[in-house]
Scaffold this active site. Structure first.
Site, PDB file in Angstrom:
ATOM      1  N   HIS A  34      15.980  66.458 113.410  1.00 24.05           N
ATOM      2  CA  HIS A  34      16.233  66.176 114.805  1.00 24.05           C
ATOM      3  C   HIS A  34      17.164  67.186 115.630  1.00 24.05           C
ATOM      4  CE1 HIS A  34      17.305  63.992 118.272  1.00 24.05           C
ATOM      5  NE2 HIS A  34      18.323  63.434 117.915  1.00 24.05           N
ATOM      6  N   CYS A  73      16.172  58.284 117.298  1.00 19.45           N
ATOM      7  CA  CYS A  73      15.859  59.760 117.099  1.00 19.45           C
ATOM      8  C   CYS A  73      14.856  59.865 115.973  1.00 19.45           C
ATOM      9  CB  CYS A  73      17.036  60.509 117.026  1.00 19.45           C
ATOM     10  SG  CYS A  73      18.304  60.118 118.558  1.00 19.45           S
ATOM     11  N   ASN A 104      18.964  67.001 123.828  1.00 16.85           N
ATOM     12  CA  ASN A 104      18.497  66.213 122.695  1.00 16.85           C
ATOM     13  C   ASN A 104      17.486  65.142 123.396  1.00 16.85           C
ATOM     14  OD1 ASN A 104      18.315  63.732 121.297  1.00 16.85           O
ATOM     15  ND2 ASN A 104      20.632  63.963 120.851  1.00 16.85           N
TER      16      ASN A 104
HETATM   17  N1  ACO Z   1      32.598  69.196 128.758  1.00 22.45           N
HETATM   18  C1  ACO Z   1      33.998  69.690 128.671  1.00 22.45           C
HETATM   19  N2  ACO Z   1      34.595  69.196 127.686  1.00 22.45           N
HETATM   20  C2  ACO Z   1      34.272  67.941 127.140  1.00 22.45           C
HETATM   21  C3  ACO Z   1      33.041  67.403 127.314  1.00 22.45           C
HETATM   22  C4  ACO Z   1      32.019  68.082 128.367  1.00 22.45           C
HETATM   23  N3  ACO Z   1      30.786  67.896 128.434  1.00 22.45           N
HETATM   24  N4  ACO Z   1      32.821  66.265 126.539  1.00 22.45           N
HETATM   25  C5  ACO Z   1      33.663  66.096 125.905  1.00 22.45           C
HETATM   26  N5  ACO Z   1      34.728  66.884 126.278  1.00 22.45           N
HETATM   27  C6  ACO Z   1      35.990  67.364 125.836  1.00 22.45           C
HETATM   28  C7  ACO Z   1      36.714  66.011 125.309  1.00 22.45           C
HETATM   29  O1  ACO Z   1      37.155  65.107 126.346  1.00 22.45           O
HETATM   30  C8  ACO Z   1      37.719  66.210 124.308  1.00 22.45           C
HETATM   31  O2  ACO Z   1      38.643  66.537 125.181  1.00 22.45           O
HETATM   32  P1  ACO Z   1      40.380  66.310 124.597  1.00 22.45           P
HETATM   33  O3  ACO Z   1      40.671  67.037 123.326  1.00 22.45           O
HETATM   34  O4  ACO Z   1      41.333  66.872 125.638  1.00 22.45           O
HETATM   35  O5  ACO Z   1      40.290  64.750 124.438  1.00 22.45           O
HETATM   36  C9  ACO Z   1      37.157  67.723 123.818  1.00 22.45           C
HETATM   37  O6  ACO Z   1      35.861  67.986 124.644  1.00 22.45           O
HETATM   38  C10 ACO Z   1      36.612  67.452 122.453  1.00 22.45           C
HETATM   39  O7  ACO Z   1      35.942  66.003 122.407  1.00 22.45           O
HETATM   40  P2  ACO Z   1      35.036  65.721 121.109  1.00 22.45           P
HETATM   41  O8  ACO Z   1      34.090  64.492 121.420  1.00 22.45           O
HETATM   42  O9  ACO Z   1      36.043  65.539 119.968  1.00 22.45           O
HETATM   43  O10 ACO Z   1      33.973  67.070 120.966  1.00 22.45           O
HETATM   44  P3  ACO Z   1      33.118  67.331 119.754  1.00 22.45           P
HETATM   45  O11 ACO Z   1      33.524  68.792 119.343  1.00 22.45           O
HETATM   46  O12 ACO Z   1      32.828  66.093 118.754  1.00 22.45           O
HETATM   47  O13 ACO Z   1      31.779  67.610 120.458  1.00 22.45           O
HETATM   48  C11 ACO Z   1      29.941  66.445 121.058  1.00 22.45           C
HETATM   49  C12 ACO Z   1      31.150  66.413 121.323  1.00 22.45           C
HETATM   50  C13 ACO Z   1      28.986  67.477 121.372  1.00 22.45           C
HETATM   51  C14 ACO Z   1      29.045  65.052 121.761  1.00 22.45           C
HETATM   52  C15 ACO Z   1      29.455  66.240 119.460  1.00 22.45           C
HETATM   53  O14 ACO Z   1      30.532  65.035 119.084  1.00 22.45           O
HETATM   54  C16 ACO Z   1      28.186  65.840 119.138  1.00 22.45           C
HETATM   55  O15 ACO Z   1      27.333  66.567 119.368  1.00 22.45           O
HETATM   56  N6  ACO Z   1      27.974  64.854 118.411  1.00 22.45           N
HETATM   57  C17 ACO Z   1      26.818  64.074 117.759  1.00 22.45           C
HETATM   58  C18 ACO Z   1      26.005  63.458 119.024  1.00 22.45           C
HETATM   59  C19 ACO Z   1      24.644  63.445 118.938  1.00 22.45           C
HETATM   60  O16 ACO Z   1      24.170  64.023 118.351  1.00 22.45           O
HETATM   61  N7  ACO Z   1      24.339  62.190 119.169  1.00 22.45           N
HETATM   62  C20 ACO Z   1      23.100  61.940 119.220  1.00 22.45           C
HETATM   63  C21 ACO Z   1      22.721  61.863 117.616  1.00 22.45           C
HETATM   64  S1  ACO Z   1      21.387  60.698 117.303  1.00 22.45           S
HETATM   65  C22 ACO Z   1      20.468  60.462 118.791  1.00 22.45           C
HETATM   66  O17 ACO Z   1      19.999  61.753 119.177  1.00 22.45           O
HETATM   67  C23 ACO Z   1      20.264  59.407 119.683  1.00 22.45           C
END
Ligand code: ACO
Length: 325
Positions: free
Chosen positions: A250, A113, A280
């Site tokens: 980003h 990214c 993204n």
């Molecule tokens: N729908 C519903 N529930 C979901 C989903 C979904 N799509 N995905 C995860 N959950 C659930 C999980 O299973 C978890 O459930 P649990 O508590 O029962 O175990 C709960 O939601 C919380 O999960 P987390 O992973 O802790 O959720 P978080 O608040 O961290 O959000 C996310 C997840 C959106 C992926 C976030 O962590 C994020 O955006 N991280 C950065 C990701 C990113 O930007 N990556 C790329 C950066 S660099 C690049 O672009 C290559």
């Protein structure tokens, strides 16, 4: 020393839309969860026969149609991508072949990214050193082809698109003011797509060729690192945040961008993003955000803009630029 500036922009996104409602039919998720956690409403998806070079070519055609000069004297093509059509030849060589420019270098950049900001940084170096005059910096991704649509934690995030920026020699105003970079290779295993080797930093890799991420850890790294480097970049240029017109991080996730802005003195209203309708798009997200702002009449010539690419590696490049068109 020569100076360099951005003189043209073009973008392309496939017409097929993948909405949150569509994703609700594929995995156990909801529109409410996706919007609240990421700010995303839809993404664009390439069709089966469309690959990254096809998207890049369309973005360059768009740039060409909006640029008054010629591209026949482009002397370097840099393509930022992690989803190249082939392991080799490079996507940059496919773009060159389509347009038929013969006296040009062509190579791909793999900085996930951060690829677009790495590409601009390299273009600035090649031009200000006097080696090159006109460089196309392209970002293109078909992430849908490497997304696991059974994994709800990643499949809701990613989309496909391409964007191109032209960087040219300019003897008057410097378009590139300052940069910061950093890398944490020890975090490589929190965001990866396996290649020939299936172990990294002592971790056995999963995913069978699809993207794998520990979203929570990526989020924490970005929310910790980018605000600190935002300040360092301003200091490098001797500017205050009040002198900055736009911040273009980003577009990984709107909630993450809000969290970054909360830790800086910069108002979220002055960020440019593309996350809402494109998801993204990795290296492409910054150029999409810039083009949306150009088309909305928000981004104007000579404004001071901070671009910040960060992602898998882990690695980042932040740039302070003067918008050149
Ligand atoms: N729908 C519903 N529930 C979901 C989903 C979904 N799509 N995905 C995860 N959950 C659930 C999980 O299973 C978890 O459930 P649990 O508590 O029962 O175990 C709960 O939601 C919380 O999960 P987390 O992973 O802790 O959720 P978080 O608040 O961290 O959000 C996310 C997840 C959106 C992926 C976030 O962590 C994020 O955006 N991280 C950065 C990701 C990113 O930007 N990556 C790329 C950066 S660099 C690049 O672009 C290559």
């Amino acid at each position: 020393m020569s100076k360099a500036k951005i003189t043209a922009i073009g973008t392309y996104a496939p017409s097929r839309r993948l909405t949150n409602a569509d994703l609700e039919k594929i995995v156990d998720t909801s529109d409410e969860w996706i919007v609240q956690r990421t700010g995303m409403k839809e993404r664009r998806i390439a069709d089966e026969h469309q690959f990254t070079s096809d998207l890049c070519i369309e973005a360059v055609k768009d740039l060409k149609s909006r640029y008054e000069g010629t591209l026949d004297d482009v002397d370097m093509i840099l393509v930022a991508t992690t989803t190249s059509d082939y392991a080799f030849p490079s996507t940059a060589c496919r773009v060159q072949d389509y347009f038929g420019w013969e006296n040009t270098g062509a190579l791909d950049i793999n900085a996930t990214c951060a690829g677009l900001t790495y590409g601009l940084h390299l273009a600035n170096g090649l031009i200000t050193s006097g080696l090159h005059r006109k460089i196309l910096v392209i970002a293109g991704e078909t992430l849908s082809k490497v997304t696991d649509y059974t994994d709800r934690t990643t499949c809701v995030l990613f989309g496909d698109a391409a964007g191109a920026l032209l960087v040219e020699r300019d003897e008057e105003i410097p378009g590139f003011l300052a940069f910061v970079q950093g890398t944490s290779g020890n975090g490589g295993d929190i965001l990866y797509r396996a290649g020939l080797r299936n172990e990294l930093n002592g971790v056995q890799l999963a995913g069978s060729g699809k993207m794998v991420q520990n979203g929570r850890e990526v989020y924490k790294w970005a929310a910790r690192t980018i605000p600190r480097e935002f300040e360092r970049l301003l200091q490098q240029a001797g500017l205050t945040s009040g002198e900055l017109d736009w911040f273009v991080p980003h577009s990984a996730n709107l909630r993450m961008i809000e969290s970054i802005c909360e830790k800086t003195p910069f108002p979220i209203e002055k960020t440019l993003t593309s996350v809402e309708y494109y998801g993204n798009t990795s290296s492409v997200s910054i150029v999409l955000a810039l083009d949306l702002a150009v088309k909305a009449g928000k981004l104007k010539k000579d404004q001071t803009v901070m671009l910040f690419g960060f992602g898998g590696g882990l690695t980042y490049t932040g740039l302070l630029i003067k918008w050149g068109m």
